[in-house]
Design an enzyme around this catalytic site. Structure first.
Site, PDB file in Angstrom:
ATOM      1  N   GLU A  20       5.739  -8.369 -12.381  1.00 54.02           N
ATOM      2  CA  GLU A  20       5.090  -7.895 -11.161  1.00 54.02           C
ATOM      3  C   GLU A  20       4.614  -6.458 -11.325  1.00 54.02           C
ATOM      4  O   GLU A  20       5.364  -5.590 -11.784  1.00 54.02           O
ATOM      5  CB  GLU A  20       6.049  -7.982  -9.973  1.00 54.02           C
ATOM      6  CG  GLU A  20       5.463  -7.448  -8.660  1.00 54.02           C
ATOM      7  CD  GLU A  20       6.447  -7.571  -7.515  1.00 54.02           C
ATOM      8  OE1 GLU A  20       6.827  -8.719  -7.197  1.00 54.02           O
ATOM      9  OE2 GLU A  20       6.848  -6.532  -6.955  1.00 54.02           O
ATOM     10  N   PHE A  22       2.092  -3.269  -9.303  1.00 56.92           N
ATOM     11  CA  PHE A  22       1.409  -2.860  -8.087  1.00 56.92           C
ATOM     12  C   PHE A  22       0.178  -2.039  -8.471  1.00 56.92           C
ATOM     13  O   PHE A  22       0.145  -1.419  -9.544  1.00 56.92           O
ATOM     14  CB  PHE A  22       2.320  -2.062  -7.154  1.00 56.92           C
ATOM     15  CG  PHE A  22       2.910  -0.809  -7.767  1.00 56.92           C
ATOM     16  CD1 PHE A  22       2.182   0.377  -7.813  1.00 56.92           C
ATOM     17  CD2 PHE A  22       4.200  -0.807  -8.275  1.00 56.92           C
ATOM     18  CE1 PHE A  22       2.724   1.532  -8.364  1.00 56.92           C
ATOM     19  CE2 PHE A  22       4.749   0.340  -8.840  1.00 56.92           C
ATOM     20  CZ  PHE A  22       4.007   1.502  -8.880  1.00 56.92           C
ATOM     21  N   PRO A  23      -0.862  -2.052  -7.642  1.00 57.48           N
ATOM     22  CA  PRO A  23      -2.049  -1.263  -7.961  1.00 57.48           C
ATOM     23  C   PRO A  23      -1.738   0.227  -7.886  1.00 57.48           C
ATOM     24  O   PRO A  23      -1.285   0.713  -6.852  1.00 57.48           O
ATOM     25  CB  PRO A  23      -3.065  -1.678  -6.885  1.00 57.48           C
ATOM     26  CG  PRO A  23      -2.237  -2.235  -5.768  1.00 57.48           C
ATOM     27  CD  PRO A  23      -1.020  -2.832  -6.392  1.00 57.48           C
ATOM     28  N   TRP A  52       0.238  -6.552  -2.823  1.00 56.27           N
ATOM     29  CA  TRP A  52      -0.771  -6.311  -1.787  1.00 56.27           C
ATOM     30  C   TRP A  52      -0.138  -5.424  -0.728  1.00 56.27           C
ATOM     31  O   TRP A  52       0.921  -5.740  -0.185  1.00 56.27           O
ATOM     32  CB  TRP A  52      -1.195  -7.650  -1.191  1.00 56.27           C
ATOM     33  CG  TRP A  52      -2.241  -7.624  -0.131  1.00 56.27           C
ATOM     34  CD1 TRP A  52      -2.049  -7.422   1.215  1.00 56.27           C
ATOM     35  CD2 TRP A  52      -3.645  -7.843  -0.292  1.00 56.27           C
ATOM     36  NE1 TRP A  52      -3.240  -7.494   1.890  1.00 56.27           N
ATOM     37  CE2 TRP A  52      -4.254  -7.753   0.987  1.00 56.27           C
ATOM     38  CE3 TRP A  52      -4.467  -8.122  -1.390  1.00 56.27           C
ATOM     39  CZ2 TRP A  52      -5.612  -7.920   1.184  1.00 56.27           C
ATOM     40  CZ3 TRP A  52      -5.824  -8.283  -1.192  1.00 56.27           C
ATOM     41  CH2 TRP A  52      -6.387  -8.188   0.081  1.00 56.27           C
ATOM     42  N   GLY A 111       4.308  -9.462   5.536  1.00 57.39           N
ATOM     43  CA  GLY A 111       3.965  -8.049   5.652  1.00 57.39           C
ATOM     44  C   GLY A 111       4.846  -7.405   6.699  1.00 57.39           C
ATOM     45  O   GLY A 111       5.949  -7.886   7.010  1.00 57.39           O
ATOM     46  N   TYR A 154      14.940 -14.847   0.738  1.00 59.90           N
ATOM     47  CA  TYR A 154      15.869 -13.718   0.781  1.00 59.90           C
ATOM     48  C   TYR A 154      17.303 -14.228   0.658  1.00 59.90           C
ATOM     49  O   TYR A 154      17.932 -14.574   1.671  1.00 59.90           O
ATOM     50  CB  TYR A 154      15.658 -12.928   2.079  1.00 59.90           C
ATOM     51  CG  TYR A 154      14.227 -12.481   2.246  1.00 59.90           C
ATOM     52  CD1 TYR A 154      13.797 -11.269   1.745  1.00 59.90           C
ATOM     53  CD2 TYR A 154      13.289 -13.311   2.882  1.00 59.90           C
ATOM     54  CE1 TYR A 154      12.472 -10.870   1.857  1.00 59.90           C
ATOM     55  CE2 TYR A 154      11.963 -12.923   3.000  1.00 59.90           C
ATOM     56  CZ  TYR A 154      11.559 -11.704   2.487  1.00 59.90           C
ATOM     57  OH  TYR A 154      10.243 -11.320   2.598  1.00 59.90           O
TER      58      TYR A 154
END
Length: 612
Positions: A20, A22-23, A52, A111, A154
């Site tokens: 994984e 992230f940008p 994202w 989110g 989770y």
């Protein structure tokens, strides 16, 4: 290729794994992440994930990164997609953009909690949870057959504590029944509890692939921050182990690798999972060491030293076929020549360009938004690349400020430990900050709302309880600096004072929402503010303040004001005040370079004749 198909076709003798990323927050970090991903892809992950930002905050960078890895580098990519608090049409646009880039895998996430009560904020009301996104994709003729969908789970409960374990399993079952193809779990450190959870999931009739999230520990402080943010329960033994080494970052990192290896061996050895998902934090060394320790790194074979025989001719009695420890001089020469001729030629970058020192491990001890802005990990304070500051709910102890005095009181209460957080500080005041507490209180009392600071120190042992970091056997130093929000006339006074009295010792940056930036730092100037000297290493710089990183943080800082204001109607006293502050205040960062004088910064700012 769809992840479900790749998992079904997986024939390697060891479990599969995904990485994984992230940008990155800066263009230079983005450029340097691509070769890092390329190096890690040599370890043959089954896919990579691109995160994202909540509400689509990283939309363009996420799509750019996922598009590069999928279309140009041919690495099957899983794009994370959140659905709550998104502007109308943004979910459809993101799905179409992913489809156009050849991406076939989506991790459908909620989110931040939905904020439907604020009718003045335009959001797509179709989505309140991850289940809504799964249903939407599966019901759409445009997207249904194209995407393989993953969902989050989770094992230790959702960090927002919105439901109990039974309720969480019910929701997971609904997401799978709605069309989810695989499950990626939140990180955990209690392998026994995870195994029991998987059994409960299977008892519910959920049969899709479960991919456990694993995050090797990088530093003690980041471990505490992320586990708190994610609501992860850490076994007592692990905390006890870390407590004894918490002042040696190198030992913590090595322990993190061993712990990840132990967890992975246990959960895969039981047969409850067939693969793992690595949260890399955009770093590569720890993940690579974990895979090498597991002997899963097919693309990075371990090279053994060999004994060169004395005879210049082939051995009369050659070693057995299974022995690779002896080699003839002739064979050694041939092997070396082949290796050198096949070694790729690296393009040498001029100083200041490309990844620092052209190394895979130059940011082994990242320091969040204060690290090198060229690092792919710059700015990361949580596992998704965020600052760890999430204003998705107004905390009651922040009050409902309607006056400047009320805001000043909140920042003062934080310094007095009457409140544990502010919108700009997600944890209580550190012991390091407490050493300069009187100075911070004086600044705040004058309406200069401090958000970050550090005292000056010189050659303190790296194992020091308050200031230490890095491996043991070293010394660390740092310059004093402080950041605060101030009115423009205060910025004018500070700039004049530095010009007249700074004598080259004081550097500053100041910027506002409108994009104005003032500074006396040279165009390409970079201030190393924290550094360490350790045995067997070059000088390590973990805190660097320069234009690019300051302006990146400035954008984040003013977005926090906007997020806070969005919880109030625009015409309410609170909304009016917070938006006014956002538009009129400046973010100021000041560094004093005389780190040999602990009071240098404060005596300059707060001398008896100051006009602040």
């Amino acid at each position: 290729m769809k992840l479900s198909d790749k998992i079904a076709a997986h024939t390697s003798p060891h479990p599969f794994y995904t990485f994984e990323f992230f940008p990155p927050r800066t263009d230079q970090g983005f450029e340097n992440l691509i070769p890092r991903i390329s190096r890690l892809s040599a370890l043959r992950p089954i896919a990579i994930n691109v995160t994202w930002g909540a509400g689509g905050s990283t939309r363009d960078r996420s799509l750019d990164l996922a598009g590069l890895t999928q279309s140009e580098y041919g690495i099957d990519t899983i794009l994370h997609l959140t659905c709550t608090n998104m502007l109308p049409g943004m979910v459809d646009d993101a799905l179409r953009a992913a489809k156009a880039r050849g991406i076939q895998n989506i991790l459908a996430l909620r989110g931040d909690p939905p904020r439907g009560q604020e009718q003045w904020t335009p959001i797509d009301s179709r989505f309140t949870c991850g289940l809504d996104l799964v249903k939407y994709i599966r019901s759409s003729p445009e997207f249904s057959s194209h995407f393989c969908i993953g969902v989050a789970a989770y094992p230790e409960g959702h960090p927002d504590n919105e439901t109990d374990e039974e309720g969480s399993l019910d929701i997971l079952k609904q997401k799978v029944d709605a069309g989810a193809d695989f499950i990626v779990t939140q990180l955990f450190y209690d392998s026994d509890r995870f195994i029991d959870w998987v059994k409960e999931v299977r008892n519910r009739g959920i049969t899709v692939c479960i991919i456990p999230g694993v995050m090797p520990i990088q530093t003690y402080s980041s471990f505490l921050r992320v586990t708190k943010l994610c609501g992860v329960q850490v076994p007592t033994k692990i905390m006890a182990d870390l407590e004894t080494i918490r002042h040696d970052d190198q030992l913590v990192k090595e322990y993190g690798v061993r712990l990840a290896v132990d967890i992975i061996r246990k959960i895969t050895g039981t047969g409850v999972v067939s693969g793992v998902h690595f949260c890399t934090l955009n770093l590569e060394k720890s993940v690579q060491l974990v895979l090498e320790s597991l002997h899963w790194a097919d693309g990075s074979p371990i090279v053994k030293n060999k004994l060169i025989a004395d005879s210049p001719t082939p051995l009369f009695h050659p070693p057995l076929p299974q022995s690779d420890l002896v080699i003839t001089p002739s064979s050694a020469t041939t092997t070396a020549a082949i290796a050198l001729s096949s070694k790729p030629t690296l393009e040498v970058e001029p100083p200041g360009r490309g990844e620092l020192n052209n190394a895979a491990t130059w940011d082994d001890f990242p320091n969040g938004r204060f690290g090198d802005y060229k690092s792919p990990a710059f700015g990361a304070q949580d596992q998704w690349g965020g600052l760890g500051i999430n204003v998705h709910a107004v905390q009651s102890h922040w009050g409902d400020p309607t006056t400047i005095e009320g805001l000043t009181r909140l920042f003062q209460d934080y310094l007095d430990s009457k409140v544990s957080t502010t919108p700009f500080s997600s944890s209580p005041l550190s012991s390091e900050s407490e050493t300069i507490l009187d100075h911070l209180k004086k600044l705040t009392s004058k309406g200069l709302w401090t958000v970050c600071s550090q005292p000056a120190i010189e050659n303190v042992r790296s194992t020091d309880e308050t200031f230490g970091w890095g491996p043991r056997g070293g010394y660390v130093s740092q310059k004093g600096f402080v950041e605060f929000f101030a009115e423009e006339h205060i910025v004018d006074q500070i700039e004049q004072k530095i010009h007249k009295e700074g004598n080259g010792w004081v550097h500053f940056f100041a910027a506002n929402l409108q994009g104005e930036c003032r500074t006396n730092v040279p165009e390409d100037g970079r201030n190393a503010v924290t550094w360490g000297v350790f045995p067997g290493q070059e000088i390590v710089q973990t805190t660097i303040i320069e234009r690019e990183s300051f302006l990146t943080w400035k954008d984040e800082a003013f977005s926090i004001w906007a997020a806070w204001a969005s919880f109030y109607a625009p015409d309410s006293p609170q909304g009016i005040l917070l938006n006014k502050v956002r538009k009129e205040r400046w973010l100021v960062s000041i560094v004093h370079h005389d780190f040999k004088r602990t009071d240098a910064l404060w005596s300059f700012l707060l001398d008896e004749g100051d006009h602040l």
